[in-house]
Scaffold this motif. Structure first.
Motif, short mmCIF file in Angstrom:
data_model
loop_
_atom_site.label_atom_id
_atom_site.label_comp_id
_atom_site.label_asym_id
_atom_site.label_seq_id
_atom_site.Cartn_x
_atom_site.Cartn_y
_atom_site.Cartn_z
N MET A 1 39.07 66.59 54.34
CA MET A 1 40.13 65.68 54.73
C MET A 1 40.35 64.69 53.58
O MET A 1 39.40 64.16 53.03
N PRO A 2 41.63 64.44 53.24
CA PRO A 2 41.90 63.48 52.16
C PRO A 2 41.53 62.06 52.59
O PRO A 2 41.52 61.74 53.78
N GLY A 3 41.27 61.22 51.60
CA GLY A 3 40.94 59.82 51.87
C GLY A 3 42.15 59.05 52.37
O GLY A 3 43.27 59.56 52.41
N ILE A 4 41.92 57.80 52.72
CA ILE A 4 42.98 56.95 53.28
C ILE A 4 44.13 56.77 52.29
O ILE A 4 45.30 56.94 52.65
N GLU A 5 43.82 56.44 51.04
CA GLU A 5 44.88 56.19 50.06
C GLU A 5 45.73 57.43 49.82
O GLU A 5 46.96 57.37 49.81
N LEU A 6 45.08 58.58 49.67
CA LEU A 6 45.81 59.82 49.46
C LEU A 6 46.63 60.19 50.70
O LEU A 6 47.77 60.67 50.59
N SER A 7 46.08 59.94 51.87
CA SER A 7 46.82 60.20 53.11
C SER A 7 48.08 59.34 53.20
O SER A 7 49.14 59.82 53.63
N LEU A 8 47.97 58.07 52.80
CA LEU A 8 49.14 57.18 52.80
C LEU A 8 50.18 57.67 51.80
O LEU A 8 51.39 57.65 52.09
N GLU A 9 49.74 58.08 50.61
CA GLU A 9 50.67 58.60 49.61
C GLU A 9 51.38 59.86 50.12
O GLU A 9 52.58 60.02 49.91
N LEU A 10 50.64 60.73 50.78
CA LEU A 10 51.22 61.95 51.32
C LEU A 10 52.24 61.64 52.40
O LEU A 10 53.31 62.25 52.45
N ALA A 11 51.93 60.67 53.26
CA ALA A 11 52.87 60.27 54.31
C ALA A 11 54.16 59.73 53.68
O ALA A 11 55.27 60.07 54.12
N TYR A 14 56.28 62.64 52.30
CA TYR A 14 57.03 63.37 53.31
C TYR A 14 58.17 62.55 53.89
O TYR A 14 59.17 63.12 54.35
#
Length: 94
Positions: A1-11, A14
């Motif tokens: 699972m990606p980390g918080i920062e990468l998850s925010l960037e991905l969101a 999209y």
């Protein structure tokens, strides 16, 4: 699972696809390099509106620009963007 920062960037990445005008610009560029005025004409938008959306698309590295004299020519940045668009259509097709 990606980390918080990468998850925010991905969101955020999209979210760029959630705009009707940006999707239309990306599909117009699917197989063509186009000038801003050509995009505006094809999409029935003002040149300033197209330029604004292109700035956002460039910020997220979805389109690239090539200078042609005093004008700029836009294209999809790479094959990944092409695949994201075409796979989205495939997913939605009955």
């Amino acid at each position: 699972m990606p980390g918080i920062e990468l998850s925010l960037e991905l969101a955020d990445f999209y979210k760029v696809f959630a705009d009707f005008s940006r999707i239309r610009i990306l599909f117009a560029l699917l197989d063509n390099e186009l000038y801003v005025n050509e995009l505006a004409e094809i999409l029935g938008m003002s040149q300033s509106a197209v330029s604004h959306q292109l700035r956002i698309l460039r910020q997220y590295k979805l389109v690239k620009v090539r200078r042609a004299g005093k004008t700029s020519v836009y294209a999809l940045s790479d094959d990944h963007v092409y695949r994201i668009l075409t796979q989205g259509l495939e997913h939605l097709s009955p």
